[in-house]
Design a protein around this motif. Structure first.
Motif, PDB file in Angstrom:
ATOM      1  N   UNK A 279       0.852  -1.197   0.000  1.00  0.00           N
ATOM      2  CA  UNK A 279       0.000   0.000   0.000  1.00  0.00           C
ATOM      3  C   UNK A 279       0.885   1.243   0.000  1.00  0.00           C
ATOM      4  N   UNK A 280       1.434   1.554  -1.156  1.00  0.00           N
ATOM      5  CA  UNK A 280       2.385   2.664  -1.252  1.00  0.00           C
ATOM      6  C   UNK A 280       1.733   4.010  -0.931  1.00  0.00           C
ATOM      7  N   UNK A 281       0.470   4.192  -1.328  1.00  0.00           N
ATOM      8  CA  UNK A 281      -0.201   5.471  -1.063  1.00  0.00           C
ATOM      9  C   UNK A 281      -0.457   5.653   0.431  1.00  0.00           C
ATOM     10  N   UNK A 282      -0.941   4.593   1.087  1.00  0.00           N
ATOM     11  CA  UNK A 282      -1.161   4.682   2.528  1.00  0.00           C
ATOM     12  C   UNK A 282       0.132   4.911   3.285  1.00  0.00           C
ATOM     13  N   UNK A 283       1.208   4.264   2.838  1.00  0.00           N
ATOM     14  CA  UNK A 283       2.516   4.431   3.463  1.00  0.00           C
ATOM     15  C   UNK A 283       3.017   5.862   3.287  1.00  0.00           C
ATOM     16  N   UNK A 284       2.837   6.394   2.088  1.00  0.00           N
ATOM     17  CA  UNK A 284       3.261   7.779   1.835  1.00  0.00           C
ATOM     18  C   UNK A 284       2.499   8.750   2.731  1.00  0.00           C
ATOM     19  N   UNK A 285       1.206   8.468   2.952  1.00  0.00           N
ATOM     20  CA  UNK A 285       0.411   9.338   3.823  1.00  0.00           C
ATOM     21  C   UNK A 285       0.914   9.275   5.265  1.00  0.00           C
ATOM     22  N   UNK A 286       1.268   8.091   5.731  1.00  0.00           N
ATOM     23  CA  UNK A 286       1.795   7.952   7.090  1.00  0.00           C
ATOM     24  C   UNK A 286       3.133   8.667   7.241  1.00  0.00           C
ATOM     25  N   UNK A 287       3.985   8.577   6.228  1.00  0.00           N
ATOM     26  CA  UNK A 287       5.260   9.301   6.261  1.00  0.00           C
ATOM     27  C   UNK A 287       5.023  10.809   6.310  1.00  0.00           C
ATOM     28  N   UNK A 288       4.065  11.268   5.503  1.00  0.00           N
ATOM     29  CA  UNK A 288       3.763  12.699   5.480  1.00  0.00           C
ATOM     30  C   UNK A 288       3.231  13.162   6.831  1.00  0.00           C
ATOM     31  N   UNK A 289       2.365  12.353   7.447  1.00  0.00           N
ATOM     32  CA  UNK A 289       1.826  12.699   8.765  1.00  0.00           C
ATOM     33  C   UNK A 289       2.945  12.845   9.789  1.00  0.00           C
ATOM     34  N   UNK A 290       3.961  11.992   9.690  1.00  0.00           N
ATOM     35  CA  UNK A 290       5.063  11.999  10.663  1.00  0.00           C
ATOM     36  C   UNK A 290       6.175  12.967  10.268  1.00  0.00           C
ATOM     37  N   UNK A 291       6.082  13.577   9.079  1.00  0.00           N
ATOM     38  CA  UNK A 291       7.131  14.487   8.628  1.00  0.00           C
ATOM     39  C   UNK A 291       8.432  13.783   8.295  1.00  0.00           C
ATOM     40  N   UNK A 292       8.334  12.536   7.818  1.00  0.00           N
ATOM     41  CA  UNK A 292       9.514  11.740   7.474  1.00  0.00           C
ATOM     42  C   UNK A 292       9.586  11.593   5.958  1.00  0.00           C
ATOM     43  N   UNK A 293      10.762  11.810   5.392  1.00  0.00           N
ATOM     44  CA  UNK A 293      10.932  11.717   3.952  1.00  0.00           C
ATOM     45  C   UNK A 293      11.349  10.303   3.545  1.00  0.00           C
ATOM     46  N   UNK A 294      10.806   9.801   2.433  1.00  0.00           N
ATOM     47  CA  UNK A 294      11.264   8.485   1.941  1.00  0.00           C
ATOM     48  C   UNK A 294      12.710   8.576   1.463  1.00  0.00           C
TER      49      UNK A 294
END
Length: 430
Positions: A279-294
């Motif tokens: 679930x790349x989109x859900x993962x990207x949203x969680x990273x964005x919520x935490x302020x963490x860059x891939x």
């Protein structure tokens, strides 16, 4: 009874409230993705306040200025004892939902069938676990309506050691009772059957406007279905992250170096990494919520930052990311990493060494050694007597000056520069 989603409790089952009403703990289809992620964001906020301590300092918490979830939160103060904690803060949304005024000052004043009681009922468990705990359940509230809720409790300290404050965040959704829902469904069905059918005023040619509209309607239906499915998957991913975070927090808050706690946390982190890959989109949203860059070159680093906290010891985070990369390279399945770590020689350190060795480029062939072997087969051009400390078979670099008539005068021996000698050997062997 509520379901605690802490440490080792992964189950989803059926509970009963005080009146014996059955409730399904899995509330994923009723509380939306954003609401699910609220508790992940609350946990990330807790982690951001740790600052290397076992528990965040209570002085660093300001619920009144948390716009994201402050209105859905409560702060309990145990500094005067655990029997009847004081309520130091009660968010407006939670206060309004429970019908409480500003005079409420302690847990003893919380109505027993209020939503707030679902949070405060768990405070002793979090003191025992010494780590954040999530929970979810369904109950019948004071208005007589079934309500599904999801919450998280997080410990705070005034002295970096004692848990004397607990901050809770809860979200909820009031449901229609089964009988009312049945009547509503029947009314909707009857209304749809009674509605007049719209007859097209023009022929619906196979390739005309009518056909196009029909295709578009189907496409919208499929899109809605896909959207609902994506929301369900994203919610499940947020739940899996929260479970991994709780396990990591248990090891971190207790300051334990026992293998069992850390291996379990890494196992949950690996399970989350596998889910995030789906679930790349859900993962990207969680990273964005935490302020963490891939990170393309270190894809497991954001995973361990999400689970253990971005402020965790950098060296340890790097090791944890290496362990997850090792598990990914060896296609370790869901739930299998903990056992792998238990069986691995050297545990985490052993796996880190093995993974780093596997990443190292293959050793370059020793071209100097090959050149020496070729020169050893050649006959000498001349033999001269020169005083030297070199042993038989060792190569010595001599500097000569042309003397005329085909003669060379050796003027120096270049010693102490193995790199220069090796380069001369490689050049001479060509």
């Amino acid at each position: 009874m509520d379901t605690l989603r802490g440490l080792d409790d992964d189950r989803t089952g059926t509970d009963h409230d005080e009146d014996g009403n059955a409730s399904v703990n899995d509330v994923g289809h009723d509380i939306g993705t954003d609401e699910r992620r609220m508790h992940v964001r609350a946990y990330n906020h807790w982690v951001s306040l740790l600052g290397g301590r076992a528990y965040p300092a209570i002085d660093d918490l300001d619920p009144t200025n948390i716009s994201d979830f402050g209105a859905n939160s409560v702060l309990l103060d145990f500094s005067a004892g655990v029997e009847n904690p004081a309520i130091r803060f009660l968010g407006r949304a939670l206060r309004d939902e429970c019908g409480l005024d500003a005079s409420i000052a302690s847990i003893a004043e919380v109505p027993s069938r209020s939503l707030l009681s679902r949070l405060t009922d768990h405070y002793l468990q979090i003191i025992a676990n010494r780590a954040p705990i999530g929970f979810e359940a369904e109950f019948v509230g004071t208005r007589g309506n079934p309500t599904r809720y999801r919450g998280i409790l997080m410990p705070f300290s005034s002295d970096e050691d004692t848990i004397d404050f607990i901050y809770g965040v809860i979200n909820w959704k009031e449901l229609v009772d089964a009988e009312s829902q049945k009547k509503l469904n029947a009314e909707v069905d009857a209304s749809l059957r009674a509605a007049p059918r719209v007859t097209p005023t023009a022929p619906a040619w196979a390739d005309g406007p009518g056909a196009e509209d029909e295709i578009n309607d189907d496409a919208e239906t499929e899109a809605d279905t896909a959207s609902r499915a994506a929301a369900s998957i994203a919610g499940a991913l947020a739940d899996q992250l929260l479970l991994a975070q709780q396990t990591a927090a248990a090891a971190r808050a207790a300051d334990t170096r026992t293998r069992a706690a850390l291996y379990r946390a890494l196992g949950r982190a690996h399970d989350f990494a596998l889910a995030a890959a789906e679930d790349s989109e859900g993962y990207a949203a969680l990273l964005a919520d935490a302020g963490i860059k891939p990170q393309a070159r270190a894809p497991m680093t954001p995973i361990v930052k999400l689970v253990f906290g971005a402020d965790y010891d950098k060296t340890r985070l790097t090791e944890f990311a290496t362990v997850l990369a090792h598990a990914q390279r060896h296609a370790v399945g869901v739930g299998a990493l903990t056992a792998l770590l238990d069986a691995a020689e050297g545990g985490i350190k052993g796996i880190v060494q093995a993974e780093r060795a596997a990443r190292r480029p293959a050793a370059r062939p020793d071209v100097t050694k090959r050149a020496v072997a070729r020169l050893a087969e050649r006959a000498p051009i001349a033999s001269i007597a020169v005083e030297t400390d070199a042993v038989t078979g060792e190569y010595v670099l001599l500097l000569a000056r042309a003397a005329g008539h085909g003669m060379l005068d050796i003027v120096a021996s270049v010693e102490g520069s193995s790199a220069l000698t090796d380069r001369a050997i490689r050049q001479a062997a060509h």
